[in-house]
Design a protein around this motif. Structure first.
Motif, PDB file in Angstrom:
ATOM      1  N   GLN A 105     -39.531 -12.529  51.599  1.00 21.68           N
ATOM      2  CA  GLN A 105     -40.163 -11.687  50.599  1.00 21.68           C
ATOM      3  C   GLN A 105     -40.450 -10.367  51.300  1.00 21.68           C
ATOM      4  O   GLN A 105     -41.293 -10.285  52.190  1.00 21.68           O
ATOM      5  CB  GLN A 105     -41.458 -12.305  50.072  1.00 21.68           C
ATOM      6  CG  GLN A 105     -42.120 -11.491  48.963  1.00 21.68           C
ATOM      7  CD  GLN A 105     -41.376 -11.583  47.646  1.00 21.68           C
ATOM      8  OE1 GLN A 105     -40.820 -12.614  47.317  1.00 21.68           O
ATOM      9  NE2 GLN A 105     -41.371 -10.504  46.875  1.00 21.68           N
ATOM     10  N   PRO A 137     -37.392 -10.230  47.268  1.00 17.60           N
ATOM     11  CA  PRO A 137     -36.694 -10.899  48.370  1.00 17.60           C
ATOM     12  C   PRO A 137     -35.515 -10.053  48.863  1.00 17.60           C
ATOM     13  O   PRO A 137     -34.739  -9.530  48.066  1.00 17.60           O
ATOM     14  CB  PRO A 137     -36.198 -12.207  47.734  1.00 17.60           C
ATOM     15  CG  PRO A 137     -37.166 -12.460  46.624  1.00 17.60           C
ATOM     16  CD  PRO A 137     -37.480 -11.097  46.076  1.00 17.60           C
ATOM     17  N   GLY A 345     -45.118 -11.079  44.787  1.00 17.14           N
ATOM     18  CA  GLY A 345     -44.812 -10.652  46.149  1.00 17.14           C
ATOM     19  C   GLY A 345     -46.048 -10.509  47.003  1.00 17.14           C
ATOM     20  O   GLY A 345     -46.067 -10.909  48.175  1.00 17.14           O
ATOM     21  N   SER A 429     -42.605 -16.587  53.882  1.00 14.50           N
ATOM     22  CA  SER A 429     -41.552 -16.867  52.904  1.00 14.50           C
ATOM     23  C   SER A 429     -40.205 -17.154  53.544  1.00 14.50           C
ATOM     24  O   SER A 429     -39.380 -17.874  52.979  1.00 14.50           O
ATOM     25  CB  SER A 429     -41.399 -15.689  51.934  1.00 14.50           C
ATOM     26  OG  SER A 429     -41.004 -14.512  52.638  1.00 14.50           O
TER      27      SER A 429
END
Length: 481
Positions: A105, A137, A345, A429
């Protein structure tokens, strides 16, 4: 070299749960054969590169036209200021650079001024990335390269030689790699809960005098949060928001539309958050110009208060498509509101997220129709428009900007701190073991990032010169945009 990256789960490596930590590390190390770490230094102007002024002009068509001169004035101050406002320009360029396909991310607008401090629920100063307007991403290298370029430009702006400024990017990348190696040995839960306490981080700064000045500044700014950052006046016995023309003003014609947007936000909150919000009512709203790259998007502050005068400040900020979107395909289902993209995010990347994060929208029926261009001015921006917003607590701008202030005091320490924080944000992430495996424990990756950062800093200075000449010729006036 790539023009478009797929970020579908497992595109770069098998799912985390399918392999051991050692197997994922080995997968990352094997990627060095496909993308040499030295190749991370590569930068060459693509043959079909779109002119930066054209990109900014196209962006301006979706901004409040009367505020574009403010944006451009802020960007022309220096190459670093231009970089801050030109995330869309760099996004197209990063899409043409070597990348492993290891996805995270990404912040999307990762420069040194987008790191800062904020108070945790316990009142402790946390240091983290603090801007997520462009989050999506993307390859982990993109954020690292943008941060490195910003350090080179900021260093040169403070009078450092090109060699010393380049070393800032190298130190940042070395710290990023070392932190990835440390985090790769932790459990997923430990990685998720890891955070950077600013007081502790400052205590490790190398220069004792700089350390003392920063600690004193931090204490003063934490205290200012209790006074609502100077935004609230209560001269009439009831709290209200202060105007600071021309960038913080009331827009009576848009007040109902803003109130409707806040009401939609409140209605969408989970019961436990709504239980708290119901103790406040919206008393005042005001329009505020923020940032550099964000100038021209609609932003408003709402003052919520209890009958006893207890205050809660919330901000709605317009969310548009991420500058990364044309170059990556998200693994998420389509977001029906860009504000949801920003909030998602931020929740993924930040160790301590704002409990009031949410999203909302305006509706064309919320404000009376006008005959002028919808985006011509702040007063007309919501008329006939369906805009998308994210909502957050108003952050203390002076506390959030403390990172940029620290950079003036001790840029080398600050570069390493940013590298550490970025690695932690990416590790939440991304495949932390695979990234650590690709980077390794030597200097090859850091040397590559430093090489790219120096080369792209030169490119940014060229683009800035082109931009300033276009401004002088009137090619970026609101009419032209």
């Amino acid at each position: 070299m790539i023009d478009h990256i797929s970020t579908a789960p497992g595109a770069a490596s098998p799912p985390h749960s399918a392999l051991t930590r050692a197997e994922r590390y080995a997968h990352g190390a094997a990627l060095r054969q496909a993308v040499r770490r030295a190749a991370q230094a590569e930068w060459a102007v693509p043959i079909d590169r779109k002119d930066p002024v054209t990109i900014l002009t196209e962006q301006g068509k979706h901004r409040i036209a009367s505020l574009l001169p403010v944006r451009y004035e802020r960007m022309k101050v220096s190459p670093f200021a231009f970089l801050r406002g030109a995330a869309a320009v760099m996004a197209q360029d990063l899409a043409h650079t070597p990348a492993t396909g290891l996805m995270v991310q990404a912040c999307g607008d990762c420069h040194l001024a987008n790191f800062g401090s904020y108070a945790s629920p316990e009142g402790l100063p946390v240091f983290d990335i603090n801007d997520f307007d462009e989050t999506l991403p993307a390859p982990f290298e993109w954020d690292v390269k943008r941060l490195g370029t910003s350090l080179v430009l900021a260093g040169e702006e403070t009078g450092l030689s090109a060699k010393v400024a380049g070393a800032l990017a190298e130190d940042m990348a070395l710290t990023y790699g070392a932190e990835m190696t440390r985090l790769a040995a932790l459990t997923p839960l430990q990685v998720w809960l890891d955070r950077v306490d600013l007081t502790s981080a400052v205590a490790h700064f190398g220069d004792r005098k700089v350390r003392a000045r920063i600690e004193a500044t931090l204490a003063k700014r934490l205290e200012s949060a209790s006074r609502h950052f100077g935004l609230v006046a209560d001269d009439s016995g009831a709290p209200s928001l202060r105007e600071h023309p021309p960038l913080v003003v009331r827009l009576p014609a848009q007040e109902d539309a803003v109130r409707h947007a806040f009401a939609r936000y409140c209605a969408s909150q989970p019961p436990e958050r709504l239980c708290l919000l119901n103790r406040y009512s919206l008393k005042d709203v005001i329009f505020k110009v923020v940032g550099v790259g964000s100038v021209g998007t609609f932003c408003a502050i709402g003052l919520f208060a209890t009958p006893d005068g207890d205050v809660l400040l919330l901000q709605i900020k317009e969310a548009q498509q991420s500058v990364l979107a044309p170059f990556v395909s998200s693994p998420y289902p389509p977001f029906f509101n860009q504000g949801e993209r920003v909030v998602t995010g931020q929740r993924i990347m930040q160790a301590v997220s704002d409990a009031f994060l949410g999203w909302t929208r305006s509706d064309a029926n919320d404000a009376p129709a006008v005959t002028s261009q919808p985006q011509a001015s702040p007063a007309a921006a919501l008329n006939g428009a369906d805009l998308e917003f994210y909502v957050r607590r108003v952050k203390d701008a002076r506390l959030a900007a403390i990172g940029a202030d620290f950079a003036q005091e001790g840029l080398s320490d600050y570069a390493r701190l940013c590298g550490r924080v970025l690695a932690r944000a990416h590790a939440r992430s991304g495949d932390v073991a695979a990234i650590a495996g690709y980077i390794g424990k030597g200097r090859a990756f850091a040397d590559g990032i430093a090489g790219f950062s120096a080369a792209y800093a030169v490119q940014t200075k060229t683009d800035w010169g082109h931009f300033t000449k276009a401004l002088e010729k009137g090619l970026l006036t609101p009419a032209a945009a």
